[in-house]
Motif scaffolding. Structure first.
Motif, PDB file in Angstrom:
ATOM      1  N   THR A 137       0.871  -1.159   0.000  1.00 47.96           N
ATOM      2  CA  THR A 137       0.000   0.000   0.000  1.00 47.96           C
ATOM      3  C   THR A 137       0.912   1.214   0.000  1.00 47.96           C
ATOM      4  O   THR A 137       1.852   1.281   0.796  1.00 47.96           O
ATOM      5  CB  THR A 137      -0.868  -0.008   1.283  1.00 47.96           C
ATOM      6  OG1 THR A 137      -1.773  -1.109   1.204  1.00 47.96           O
ATOM      7  CG2 THR A 137      -1.641   1.281   1.428  1.00 47.96           C
ATOM      8  N   LEU A 138       0.677   2.150  -0.905  1.00 43.47           N
ATOM      9  CA  LEU A 138       1.524   3.341  -0.963  1.00 43.47           C
ATOM     10  C   LEU A 138       1.364   4.162   0.308  1.00 43.47           C
ATOM     11  O   LEU A 138       0.250   4.386   0.775  1.00 43.47           O
ATOM     12  CB  LEU A 138       1.141   4.199  -2.165  1.00 43.47           C
ATOM     13  CG  LEU A 138       1.635   3.702  -3.514  1.00 43.47           C
ATOM     14  CD1 LEU A 138       0.884   4.410  -4.633  1.00 43.47           C
ATOM     15  CD2 LEU A 138       3.129   3.942  -3.651  1.00 43.47           C
ATOM     16  N   ILE A 139       2.485   4.598   0.853  1.00 45.36           N
ATOM     17  CA  ILE A 139       2.459   5.473   2.021  1.00 45.36           C
ATOM     18  C   ILE A 139       2.806   6.878   1.549  1.00 45.36           C
ATOM     19  O   ILE A 139       3.846   7.081   0.914  1.00 45.36           O
ATOM     20  CB  ILE A 139       3.494   5.006   3.069  1.00 45.36           C
ATOM     21  CG1 ILE A 139       3.176   3.582   3.530  1.00 45.36           C
ATOM     22  CG2 ILE A 139       3.547   5.971   4.240  1.00 45.36           C
ATOM     23  CD1 ILE A 139       4.288   2.947   4.351  1.00 45.36           C
ATOM     24  N   MET A 140       1.936   7.829   1.824  1.00 41.80           N
ATOM     25  CA  MET A 140       2.249   9.211   1.483  1.00 41.80           C
ATOM     26  C   MET A 140       3.342   9.690   2.429  1.00 41.80           C
ATOM     27  O   MET A 140       3.199   9.573   3.648  1.00 41.80           O
ATOM     28  CB  MET A 140       0.989  10.068   1.632  1.00 41.80           C
ATOM     29  CG  MET A 140       1.063  11.307   0.780  1.00 41.80           C
ATOM     30  SD  MET A 140      -0.342  12.379   1.008  1.00 41.80           S
ATOM     31  CE  MET A 140      -1.638  11.547   0.122  1.00 41.80           C
ATOM     32  N   ALA A 141       4.425  10.192   1.859  1.00 38.16           N
ATOM     33  CA  ALA A 141       5.611  10.455   2.685  1.00 38.16           C
ATOM     34  C   ALA A 141       5.519  11.805   3.398  1.00 38.16           C
ATOM     35  O   ALA A 141       6.338  12.695   3.187  1.00 38.16           O
ATOM     36  CB  ALA A 141       6.869  10.373   1.830  1.00 38.16           C
ATOM     37  N   ASP A 142       4.519  11.941   4.258  1.00 38.08           N
ATOM     38  CA  ASP A 142       4.441  13.176   5.055  1.00 38.08           C
ATOM     39  C   ASP A 142       5.291  13.023   6.326  1.00 38.08           C
ATOM     40  O   ASP A 142       5.894  11.983   6.557  1.00 38.08           O
ATOM     41  CB  ASP A 142       2.969  13.501   5.371  1.00 38.08           C
ATOM     42  CG  ASP A 142       2.248  12.341   6.049  1.00 38.08           C
ATOM     43  OD1 ASP A 142       2.929  11.443   6.592  1.00 38.08           O
ATOM     44  OD2 ASP A 142       1.002  12.325   6.024  1.00 38.08           O
ATOM     45  N   GLU A 185       3.859  -3.671  13.843  1.00 43.60           N
ATOM     46  CA  GLU A 185       2.636  -3.029  14.331  1.00 43.60           C
ATOM     47  C   GLU A 185       2.469  -1.606  13.790  1.00 43.60           C
ATOM     48  O   GLU A 185       1.376  -1.215  13.375  1.00 43.60           O
ATOM     49  CB  GLU A 185       2.620  -2.987  15.866  1.00 43.60           C
ATOM     50  CG  GLU A 185       2.534  -4.354  16.525  1.00 43.60           C
ATOM     51  CD  GLU A 185       3.832  -5.151  16.437  1.00 43.60           C
ATOM     52  OE1 GLU A 185       4.915  -4.533  16.351  1.00 43.60           O
ATOM     53  OE2 GLU A 185       3.764  -6.392  16.438  1.00 43.60           O
ATOM     54  N   SER A 186       3.564  -0.833  13.806  1.00 42.48           N
ATOM     55  CA  SER A 186       3.448   0.575  13.410  1.00 42.48           C
ATOM     56  C   SER A 186       3.061   0.729  11.951  1.00 42.48           C
ATOM     57  O   SER A 186       2.336   1.654  11.579  1.00 42.48           O
ATOM     58  CB  SER A 186       4.767   1.310  13.662  1.00 42.48           C
ATOM     59  OG  SER A 186       5.153   1.160  15.001  1.00 42.48           O
ATOM     60  N   LEU A 187       3.546  -0.192  11.104  1.00 43.02           N
ATOM     61  CA  LEU A 187       3.202  -0.112   9.686  1.00 43.02           C
ATOM     62  C   LEU A 187       1.721  -0.389   9.475  1.00 43.02           C
ATOM     63  O   LEU A 187       1.077   0.245   8.640  1.00 43.02           O
ATOM     64  CB  LEU A 187       4.056  -1.104   8.887  1.00 43.02           C
ATOM     65  CG  LEU A 187       5.352  -0.571   8.268  1.00 43.02           C
ATOM     66  CD1 LEU A 187       5.035   0.395   7.143  1.00 43.02           C
ATOM     67  CD2 LEU A 187       6.232   0.117   9.290  1.00 43.02           C
ATOM     68  N   VAL A 188       1.192  -1.322  10.258  1.00 38.00           N
ATOM     69  CA  VAL A 188      -0.244  -1.600  10.184  1.00 38.00           C
ATOM     70  C   VAL A 188      -1.011  -0.347  10.592  1.00 38.00           C
ATOM     71  O   VAL A 188      -2.038  -0.006  10.003  1.00 38.00           O
ATOM     72  CB  VAL A 188      -0.612  -2.818  11.075  1.00 38.00           C
ATOM     73  CG1 VAL A 188      -2.124  -2.976  11.174  1.00 38.00           C
ATOM     74  CG2 VAL A 188       0.025  -4.083  10.514  1.00 38.00           C
ATOM     75  N   GLY A 189      -0.448   0.371  11.552  1.00 39.86           N
ATOM     76  CA  GLY A 189      -1.058   1.629  11.985  1.00 39.86           C
ATOM     77  C   GLY A 189      -1.145   2.656  10.859  1.00 39.86           C
ATOM     78  O   GLY A 189      -2.024   3.521  10.852  1.00 39.86           O
ATOM     79  N   LEU A 190      -0.243   2.540   9.891  1.00 36.95           N
ATOM     80  CA  LEU A 190      -0.260   3.448   8.730  1.00 36.95           C
ATOM     81  C   LEU A 190      -1.137   2.897   7.606  1.00 36.95           C
ATOM     82  O   LEU A 190      -1.180   3.452   6.515  1.00 36.95           O
ATOM     83  CB  LEU A 190       1.161   3.625   8.172  1.00 36.95           C
ATOM     84  CG  LEU A 190       2.101   4.655   8.798  1.00 36.95           C
ATOM     85  CD1 LEU A 190       3.415   4.671   8.041  1.00 36.95           C
ATOM     86  CD2 LEU A 190       1.482   6.045   8.813  1.00 36.95           C
ATOM     87  N   GLY A 191      -1.774   1.774   7.863  1.00 37.77           N
ATOM     88  CA  GLY A 191      -2.587   1.141   6.821  1.00 37.77           C
ATOM     89  C   GLY A 191      -1.744   0.381   5.823  1.00 37.77           C
ATOM     90  O   GLY A 191      -2.193   0.023   4.742  1.00 37.77           O
ATOM     91  N   ALA A 192      -0.476   0.144   6.174  1.00 38.72           N
ATOM     92  CA  ALA A 192       0.437  -0.557   5.270  1.00 38.72           C
ATOM     93  C   ALA A 192       0.946  -1.819   5.979  1.00 38.72           C
ATOM     94  O   ALA A 192       0.353  -2.258   6.960  1.00 38.72           O
ATOM     95  CB  ALA A 192       1.596   0.356   4.889  1.00 38.72           C
ATOM     96  N   SER A 193       2.023  -2.402   5.480  1.00 42.49           N
ATOM     97  CA  SER A 193       2.600  -3.532   6.187  1.00 42.49           C
ATOM     98  C   SER A 193       4.107  -3.548   5.964  1.00 42.49           C
ATOM     99  O   SER A 193       4.615  -2.982   4.998  1.00 42.49           O
ATOM    100  CB  SER A 193       1.977  -4.855   5.736  1.00 42.49           C
ATOM    101  OG  SER A 193       2.545  -5.247   4.512  1.00 42.49           O
TER     102      SER A 193
END
Lengths: 423, 173
Positions: free
Chosen positions: A288-293, A304-312
């Motif tokens: 899943t693309l993460i917007m680099a803000d 866990e933290s990546l799941v928090g960003l909606g990613a993995s």
């Protein structure tokens, strides 16, 4: 990190030589396991260490080992060395430069489930590594570290390499088993899981190369030592394969929980020519693309933290994308990859990836209308949750996230006059 | 008469010894590599030989050839020049690299040079994303990586292969 746990060859010259590896404690963990530990004790140490699968799924390794029933024999261990995710090149460095640590981990895993045969399934493109590992295995046999009656016990072990032949899907563990059995690399329906009915329908543990390379130091130094690295829920170290728009791409072994900012700017040297970062993929093409803000850049890279960003976290293959990248183009790239690699067994993936490439080709060529973006989203949405394995499920992640987060990139492409669309 | 077994008796046995005696089918992939070594592709006779050794049907063997990308069922050139243009490589200029290489070689992607030596291919990720542009050469029973390439270095690699092939031909003559 000053001292590596996995990429130790960067600290110790010629670690790929057996005598050098042994001078630095090599095969003491295997000897200790075989001569003074019960298989269940080995499994318990790995469980306590909190080690999770480094191939992408992040499943607890010790738990995986504990699932093999003692009522069905023989057991097998298979090392998954089919490293094929775009953006992933970490297992390769371990096997090329620190091969014995990987082999020792594989040997300890075999002892833990009392397997007498283990296979290493390598992607065909790693031809040179296959030859290298065959040599190293022969050296271990000559040194009495592999073979019959090891260390005067009644435990015996043989290792064999098996070359794949260019199929990403064989990184999926049940497709890998099919391939190793001489069949098309197509995933199996589960259950039964490989721990119960794996290779030749026997209990089988399949572990990624990096996962296995973690095992010798864990057995040697203990679970508590390993837990000193990383975070509470994601203990240990991870190799991050950094690629794309960075000044210093490469593998970086860092504690889990290191932030994107540290990896990309401190280790990777930032974005070339002072351009701005736009997005991050954390799990190769299957991201899943993460917007680099700012928030994303300060996110610790752990499960866990990546799941928090909606990613993995996946295999921790971090692809950096700068402001010059159009995300519709990116989705076209990844979708072509998945379409090419779809095994064809299940309809949602086979047809879905096919139609997504067609729509994306039209969009990127400037021959589509805005409604085609909706169509693309609908096709991806129809695949979701319906594919037989993760390949199909992951193929839609860059598509859906690019539409959701970078819609203007699509609008830029579909802004051509409608007359051209109809022609 | 099994020609493959006759040509490579020791290697066939070494391959079979990797797998349980009743699981000969597992040997199909390594045997296909073995059969492909000499001519660069799998011939109909190879399919029959391998089917016999593995105790499976010829169709089963052919399906494996069709499924996996590193097996070829027709002669496409002695050396396959396989350029990765997947996302991480594309971000580092691999698409331009392939286009220029294609122009310099005077053949399109998927085509073979008139001398039958080089077949240019666009391939999926080969695990060298940090060292793009990158290509591998598949031929003579090997697969060799060439990383951090420019069109100039790639052409030098290709020229060296051409020399190698010429020298090998000279030896045979």
């Amino acid at each position: 990190m000053s001292q590596h746990i996995l990429l130790r060859h960067r600290d110790i010259p010629h670690l790929d030589r057996l005598e050098v590896y042994q001078q630095h404690g090599g095969f003491e963990a295997f000897r200790k396991a075989v001569t003074s530990l019960q298989p269940t004790e080995v499994i318990q140490v790995v469980k306590d260490s909190g080690l999770r699968g480094r191939g992408g799924a992040g499943f607890p390794t010790g738990l995986k080992w504990s699932f093999c029933p003692n009522t069905i024999w023989p057991h097998y261990v298979v090392a998954n060395a089919d490293e094929s995710e775009p953006g992933t090149f970490k297992d390769r460095e371990i096997m090329e430069s620190n091969p014995f640590q990987f082999l020792e981990g594989l040997m300890i895993a075999a002892f833990a489930i009392q397997a007498n045969t283990a296979y290493i399934y390598l992607r065909g493109e790693y031809w040179h590594i296959g030859k290298l590992l065959d040599q190293k295995i022969a050296e271990l046999e000559a040194a009495g570290l592999l073979g019959e009656g090891l260390f005067g016990t009644n435990y015996s072990l043989r290792l064999y390499t098996h070359m794949g032949a260019g199929a990403y899907i064989c990184g999926e563990e049940t497709a890998l088993l099919e391939s190793l059995e001489g069949k098309l690399g197509q995933p199996r329906l589960r259950p039964p899981f490989p721990a119960v009915a794996g290779l030749y329908a026997r209990p089988t543990v399949i572990n990624n190369v990096e996962t296995l390379a973690n095992v010798p130091p864990i057995i040697q130094n203990g679970a508590a030592w390993y837990r000193d690295f990383g975070t509470d829920k994601s203990p240990g170290v991870k190799i991050f394969s950094l690629s794309g728009h960075v000044n210093r791409p490469g593998n970086y072994e860092l504690p889990l929980g290191t932030t994107f900012r540290e990896l990309i700017y401190n280790y990777g040297g930032g974005i070339p020519e002072g351009r701005n970062i736009k997005a991050i993929m954390s799990a190769g093409a299957s991201s899943t693309l993460i917007m680099a803000d700012e928030r994303a850049l300060d996110t610790p890279m752990d499960y866990e933290s990546l799941v928090g960003l909606g990613a993995s976290l996946g295999s921790a293959s971090v692809i950096v994308l700068d402001e010059t990248v159009n995300m519709a183009w990116l989705a076209q790239k990844t979708t072509h990859f998945f379409k090419h690699e779809s095994c064809g067994k299940c309809t949602p993936c086979r047809e879905g990836t096919y139609w997504m490439t067609h729509i994306l080709d039209r969009i990127v060529a400037g021959k589509a209308a805005e409604a085609d973006v909706e169509l693309l989203q609908a096709v991806a949405g129809q695949m979701q949750g319906k594919c037989l394995c993760a390949l199909g499920e992951f193929s839609i992640l860059p598509v859906l996230s690019s539409i959701q987060k970078f819609r203007s990139d699509y609008l830029e492409k579909v802004a051509t006059p409608s007359l051209e669309v109809q022609s | 008469m099994n020609a493959l077994r006759a040509q490579y008796p020791e290697e066939v046995e070494r391959i079979l010894a990797k797998y349980p005696a009743e699981r000969k089918r597992s040997a199909v992939m390594p045997l296909l590599y073995l059969a492909q070594r000499a001519e660069g592709y799998i011939r109909a006779q190879d399919l029959r030989d391998i089917a016999e050794i593995c105790e499976i049907s010829i169709t089963d063997v052919a399906s494996i050839v069709g499924f996996y990308t590193l097996y070829y069922d027709q002669p496409l050139g002695r050396y396959h020049i396989q350029v990765c243009t997947d996302l991480p490589c594309a971000l580092r200029g691999a698409e331009d690299f392939l286009r220029q290489l294609s122009e310099k070689l005077g053949i399109g992607v998927g085509e073979t040079t008139p001398d039958g030596l080089f077949h240019l291919e666009e391939v999926k990720c080969i695990g060298a994303c940090h060292r793009a542009p990158v290509f591998q050469v598949q031929g003579d029973g090997e697969i060799v990586f060439h990383e951090n390439q420019t069109v100039e270095t790639a052409l030098a690699v290709i020229e060296a292969l051409r020399e190698q092939a010429r020298a090998a031909k000279g030896e045979q003559a």
